[in-house]
Scaffold this motif. Structure first.
Motif, PDB file in Angstrom:
ATOM      1  N   MET A   1      89.581  50.100 -42.661  1.00 36.88           N
ATOM      2  CA  MET A   1      88.247  50.060 -42.084  1.00 36.88           C
ATOM      3  C   MET A   1      87.465  51.283 -42.561  1.00 36.88           C
ATOM      4  N   SER A   2      86.216  51.083 -42.912  1.00 38.59           N
ATOM      5  CA  SER A   2      85.416  52.174 -43.449  1.00 38.59           C
ATOM      6  C   SER A   2      84.662  52.906 -42.340  1.00 38.59           C
ATOM      7  N   ASP A   3      84.300  54.132 -42.663  1.00 46.39           N
ATOM      8  CA  ASP A   3      83.508  54.947 -41.757  1.00 46.39           C
ATOM      9  C   ASP A   3      82.031  54.591 -41.906  1.00 46.39           C
ATOM     10  N   THR A   4      81.279  54.888 -40.880  1.00 45.20           N
ATOM     11  CA  THR A   4      79.825  54.787 -40.920  1.00 45.20           C
ATOM     12  C   THR A   4      79.272  56.135 -40.506  1.00 45.20           C
ATOM     13  N   PHE A   5      78.328  56.656 -41.277  1.00 43.23           N
ATOM     14  CA  PHE A   5      77.666  57.908 -40.918  1.00 43.23           C
ATOM     15  C   PHE A   5      76.516  57.549 -39.979  1.00 43.23           C
ATOM     16  N   THR A   6      76.487  58.130 -38.793  1.00 42.59           N
ATOM     17  CA  THR A   6      75.480  57.795 -37.793  1.00 42.59           C
ATOM     18  C   THR A   6      74.733  59.055 -37.353  1.00 42.59           C
ATOM     19  N   ILE A   7      73.444  58.903 -37.233  1.00 43.77           N
ATOM     20  CA  ILE A   7      72.600  59.995 -36.742  1.00 43.77           C
ATOM     21  C   ILE A   7      71.511  59.376 -35.863  1.00 43.77           C
ATOM     22  N   ARG A   8      71.101  60.102 -34.838  1.00 46.35           N
ATOM     23  CA  ARG A   8      70.019  59.629 -33.964  1.00 46.35           C
ATOM     24  C   ARG A   8      68.827  60.555 -34.133  1.00 46.35           C
ATOM     25  N   ARG A   9      67.647  59.968 -33.982  1.00 42.03           N
ATOM     26  CA  ARG A   9      66.419  60.738 -34.136  1.00 42.03           C
ATOM     27  C   ARG A   9      65.346  60.137 -33.240  1.00 42.03           C
ATOM     28  N   GLN A  10      64.602  60.992 -32.590  1.00 42.33           N
ATOM     29  CA  GLN A  10      63.526  60.523 -31.728  1.00 42.33           C
ATOM     30  C   GLN A  10      62.232  60.379 -32.528  1.00 42.33           C
ATOM     31  N   VAL A  11      61.505  59.299 -32.252  1.00 38.32           N
ATOM     32  CA  VAL A  11      60.211  59.087 -32.890  1.00 38.32           C
ATOM     33  C   VAL A  11      59.232  60.118 -32.338  1.00 38.32           C
ATOM     34  N   GLU A  12      58.626  60.858 -33.248  1.00 33.87           N
ATOM     35  CA  GLU A  12      57.680  61.910 -32.881  1.00 33.87           C
ATOM     36  C   GLU A  12      56.246  61.464 -33.153  1.00 33.87           C
ATOM     37  N   PHE A  13      55.304  62.203 -32.581  1.00 31.38           N
ATOM     38  CA  PHE A  13      53.885  61.915 -32.745  1.00 31.38           C
ATOM     39  C   PHE A  13      53.504  61.862 -34.222  1.00 31.38           C
ATOM     40  N   ASN A  14      54.081  62.770 -35.038  1.00 27.72           N
ATOM     41  CA  ASN A  14      53.713  62.815 -36.465  1.00 27.72           C
ATOM     42  C   ASN A  14      54.187  61.594 -37.243  1.00 27.72           C
ATOM     43  N   HIS A  15      55.053  60.769 -36.663  1.00 27.88           N
ATOM     44  CA  HIS A  15      55.525  59.546 -37.317  1.00 27.88           C
ATOM     45  C   HIS A  15      54.597  58.353 -37.058  1.00 27.88           C
TER      46      HIS A  15
END
Length: 146
Positions: free
Chosen positions: A1-15
């Motif tokens: 089984m392969s790994d998955t790289f996961t990251i979380r990010r909040q949507v900011e006003f500048n987006h």
């Protein structure tokens, strides 16, 4: 089984646009940030050390994105990155973005490991290739690696 790289990010006003919805070009900036973190945190091969110490980089050879649903200001997005194909000097990455299991976009991006000064591709370093293989979801034949 392969790994998955996961990251979380909040949507900011500048987006966002004035309606508080992510303006689609900002997704490309987010994708770039996720790939940068993947190289630094997932592979131990940061763009800074790659470029400043070795004179190499990973220019984008191809990118396509399928947008599924809009994202809104202050939502938390989850980015899951895996390697679909690993070549001698290139890699095709898949980035799935979701918010609470609702898909937002799917990205397929091919990067090339290149010597910037020479202007040509170079093989992935052996340690980077080994680490990248742990994120490989399919081989070129479409079979999941053993």
């Amino acid at each position: 089984m392969s790994d998955t790289f996961t990251i979380r990010r909040q949507v900011e006003f500048n987006h966002c646009d004035p309606a508080g919805i992510v303006f689609y070009p900002r997704y490309f900036e987010m994708i770039s940030a996720v790939v940068e973190r993947f190289f630094a945190d997932g592979l131990g091969y940061s763009w800074a050390s790659m470029g400043l110490l070795e004179g190499n980089g990973t220019p984008m050879g191809d990118i396509s994105v399928r947008f599924h649903n809009p994202s809104r200001l202050e939502e938390w997005l989850t980015f899951d990155l895996s390697v679909k194909r690993l070549g001698r000097s290139s890699a095709t990455l898949i980035v799935h973005c979701s918010c609470e299991d609702e898909p937002r976009f799917t990205c397929k991006a091919t990067l090339v490991h290149a010597n910037i000064k020479r202007g040509r591709s170079e093989s992935w370093p052996d340690t980077v290739r080994r680490r990248m293989k742990s994120y490989l979801t399919e081989t070129e034949t479409g079979k999941t690696p053993a």
